[in-house]
Scaffold this motif. Structure first.
Motif, short mmCIF file in Angstrom:
data_model
loop_
_atom_site.label_atom_id
_atom_site.label_comp_id
_atom_site.label_asym_id
_atom_site.label_seq_id
_atom_site.Cartn_x
_atom_site.Cartn_y
_atom_site.Cartn_z
N CYS A 234 0.82 -1.21 0.00
CA CYS A 234 0.00 0.00 0.00
C CYS A 234 0.85 1.26 0.00
CB CYS A 234 -0.95 -0.02 1.20
SG CYS A 234 -2.26 -1.27 1.06
N GLN A 235 1.93 1.26 0.76
CA GLN A 235 2.81 2.43 0.80
C GLN A 235 3.42 2.72 -0.56
OE1 GLN A 235 5.58 1.54 3.94
NE2 GLN A 235 3.96 1.49 5.50
N HIS A 236 3.86 1.66 -1.25
CA HIS A 236 4.50 1.86 -2.55
C HIS A 236 3.48 2.19 -3.64
CE1 HIS A 236 8.76 1.04 -1.81
NE2 HIS A 236 8.33 0.26 -0.82
N LEU A 237 2.30 1.63 -3.57
CA LEU A 237 1.25 2.03 -4.51
C LEU A 237 0.92 3.52 -4.34
CD1 LEU A 237 -1.22 -0.99 -4.29
CD2 LEU A 237 0.10 -0.32 -6.31
N GLU A 238 0.79 3.93 -3.10
CA GLU A 238 0.43 5.31 -2.80
C GLU A 238 1.52 6.29 -3.26
OE1 GLU A 238 -2.27 7.16 0.76
OE2 GLU A 238 -0.69 5.74 1.29
N TYR A 239 2.76 5.87 -3.16
CA TYR A 239 3.88 6.73 -3.54
C TYR A 239 4.14 6.71 -5.05
CZ TYR A 239 8.68 8.46 -3.91
OH TYR A 239 9.81 9.15 -4.28
N SER A 240 4.08 5.53 -5.66
CA SER A 240 4.56 5.36 -7.03
C SER A 240 3.50 5.50 -8.10
CB SER A 240 5.24 3.99 -7.17
OG SER A 240 6.35 3.89 -6.31
N CYS A 241 2.26 5.20 -7.81
CA CYS A 241 1.21 5.32 -8.84
C CYS A 241 1.09 6.75 -9.37
CB CYS A 241 -0.12 4.80 -8.31
SG CYS A 241 -0.19 3.00 -8.17
N GLU A 245 4.49 4.82 -12.36
CA GLU A 245 5.24 3.57 -12.39
C GLU A 245 4.31 2.39 -12.57
OE1 GLU A 245 7.96 3.08 -9.20
OE2 GLU A 245 8.96 5.01 -9.52
N ASP A 246 4.77 1.37 -13.30
CA ASP A 246 3.94 0.20 -13.55
C ASP A 246 3.99 -0.75 -12.35
OD1 ASP A 246 5.74 -2.44 -14.43
OD2 ASP A 246 6.77 -0.52 -14.66
N ILE A 247 3.05 -1.67 -12.29
CA ILE A 247 2.86 -2.51 -11.11
C ILE A 247 4.06 -3.43 -10.86
CG2 ILE A 247 1.62 -4.31 -12.37
CD1 ILE A 247 0.98 -3.09 -8.74
N ILE A 250 6.68 -1.51 -9.13
CA ILE A 250 6.24 -1.28 -7.75
C ILE A 250 6.43 -2.54 -6.91
CG2 ILE A 250 4.21 -0.82 -6.31
CD1 ILE A 250 3.22 1.04 -8.58
N LEU A 251 6.07 -3.69 -7.46
CA LEU A 251 6.21 -4.94 -6.70
C LEU A 251 7.68 -5.29 -6.46
CD1 LEU A 251 3.35 -7.13 -8.19
CD2 LEU A 251 3.43 -5.96 -5.98
N THR A 252 8.55 -4.88 -7.37
CA THR A 252 9.98 -5.07 -7.14
C THR A 252 10.45 -4.25 -5.94
OG1 THR A 252 10.36 -5.50 -9.50
CG2 THR A 252 12.29 -4.93 -8.17
N LYS A 280 0.86 -6.58 -21.09
CA LYS A 280 1.09 -5.14 -21.25
C LYS A 280 1.52 -4.57 -19.91
CE LYS A 280 -2.86 -4.96 -24.47
NZ LYS A 280 -4.14 -4.29 -24.78
N LYS A 281 1.96 -3.32 -19.93
CA LYS A 281 2.25 -2.63 -18.68
C LYS A 281 0.93 -2.37 -17.94
CE LYS A 281 6.53 -0.09 -19.60
NZ LYS A 281 7.16 1.24 -19.61
N LEU A 282 0.96 -2.58 -16.65
CA LEU A 282 -0.21 -2.29 -15.83
C LEU A 282 0.12 -1.09 -14.96
CD1 LEU A 282 -2.99 -2.79 -14.70
CD2 LEU A 282 -2.03 -4.62 -13.26
N ILE A 283 -0.50 0.05 -15.29
CA ILE A 283 -0.25 1.30 -14.58
C ILE A 283 -1.57 1.79 -14.00
CG2 ILE A 283 0.54 3.68 -14.81
CD1 ILE A 283 2.22 2.75 -17.22
N PHE A 284 -1.62 1.90 -12.68
CA PHE A 284 -2.83 2.41 -12.02
C PHE A 284 -2.76 3.93 -11.99
CE2 PHE A 284 -2.73 -1.83 -9.79
CZ PHE A 284 -3.85 -2.33 -10.44
N SER A 285 -3.35 4.56 -12.98
CA SER A 285 -3.32 6.02 -13.07
C SER A 285 -4.21 6.63 -12.00
CB SER A 285 -3.80 6.46 -14.45
OG SER A 285 -3.96 7.86 -14.51
N VAL A 286 -3.75 7.73 -11.43
CA VAL A 286 -4.56 8.43 -10.41
C VAL A 286 -5.44 9.51 -11.06
CG1 VAL A 286 -2.91 8.00 -8.58
CG2 VAL A 286 -2.71 10.08 -9.95
N ASN A 287 -5.23 9.78 -12.33
CA ASN A 287 -6.01 10.83 -13.03
C ASN A 287 -7.33 10.30 -13.55
OD1 ASN A 287 -3.89 12.65 -12.64
ND2 ASN A 287 -2.83 11.88 -14.46
#
Length: 287
Positions: A234-241, A245-247, A250-252, A280-287
């Motif tokens: 959760c911390q890395h999703l919140e910081y990196s999305c 950055e792609d998932i 982030i998982l790395t 494909k790249k999985l990017i959780f966009s915040v926009n």
């Protein structure tokens, strides 16, 4: 006469085309990203099992399963992060095995055609390829993931299906002090989440399975701070999305952070493990 040095490139790039190589080689194209623009993006299903009193009351092998104190901290973090990522949060607490199946079937049958993704977070005890309902009955994790293949859930065909599983995959500890396990209490600050095994991801494309730990090893949960894996995730999703950055990147980073954690002086360790068939790249966009 001195032999001419062999061209090092010749060892890597054969001049002739072999049977298992394409007739011609093209420049690699930039990796495409999954569409992630719908509002909402999709459902984030959280299966949060805390109270295992029913299992302890039953005359079962699993009767000594402990309550998963700290799991609500994880569920709250997942809710906060995936809400920011524009997912609809659906949390279910303390489900029996049959209720888990029924809940998953409800979302399998839903129409996801206007959504871009499906996320399922499983927080429970587990063992050898299964998770436990709070009644101590088993549900194969592969049964849950396979419910969302293109054949079983047509409206998610070609779309990413993401599963995060907080559970152990074995009984082994990755070198360190003896801490609390399901068999005893040595350190009440950290606990393990039963036993779990990998090989649960469908062979079909577009799946991501994020496991809390390597096969055969335990994973750790703090009754006050939640689990090492879910909190780092959760911390890395919140910081990196927000940075695009792609998932997998982030998982790395999650792997790196969790692997650095340790318990007490002899340093019990944990190593998460993602498995995926993403195209494909999985990017959780915040926009």
């Amino acid at each position: 006469m001195q032999a001419k040095p062999q061209d090092s490139h010749a060892r890597w790039w054969p001049s002739s085309v072999t049977a298992d190589s394409p007739a011609s080689w093209n420049e690699p194209s930039q990796l495409e990203a999954y569409k992630m623009t719908s509002r909402p993006r999709g459902v984030c299903l959280i299966l949060n099992n805390h109270n295992f009193a029913k299992a302890r009351e039953a005359v079962l092998e699993q009767k000594n399963l402990k309550d998963r104190t700290g799991t609500d901290v994880d569920a709250a973090a997942l809710t906060r992060v995936f809400s920011k990522l524009h997912f609809i949060i659906k949390e279910y607490r303390d489900l029996t095995a049959e209720q888990i199946r029924e809940t998953v079937n409800i979302y399998r049958c839903k129409d996801h055609k206007d959504k871009d993704c499906f996320v399922c977070c499983i927080l429970s005890h587990g063992k050898k390829g299964i998770i436990y309902g709070v009644d101590g009955q088993e549900v194969p994790i592969q049964e849950l993931t396979t419910s969302f293949t293109g054949q079983n859930c047509h409206s998610l065909a070609g779309k990413p299906k993401v599963f995060f599983v907080q559970a152990c995959q074995g009984e082994a500890c990755q070198k360190g002090v003896t801490i609390e396990t399901d068999a005893g209490e040595q350190d009440s600050s950290v606990e393990t989440d039963a036993r779990f095994q990998l090989d649960c991801i469908p062979a079909e494309a577009d799946f991501l399975l994020g496991m809390a730990t390597l096969q055969d090893y335990v994973s750790y949960r703090s009754p006050r701070q939640g689990t090492w894996y879910i909190q780092a995730l959760c911390q890395h999703l919140e910081y990196s999305c927000p940075r695009g950055e792609d998932i997998l990147t982030i998982l790395t980073a999650v792997n790196q952070e969790v692997s650095r954690k340790s318990c007490n002086q002899n340093a019990e360790k944990q190593m998460p493990q993602p498995s995926f068939t993403l195209r494909k790249k999985l990017i959780f966009s915040v926009n």
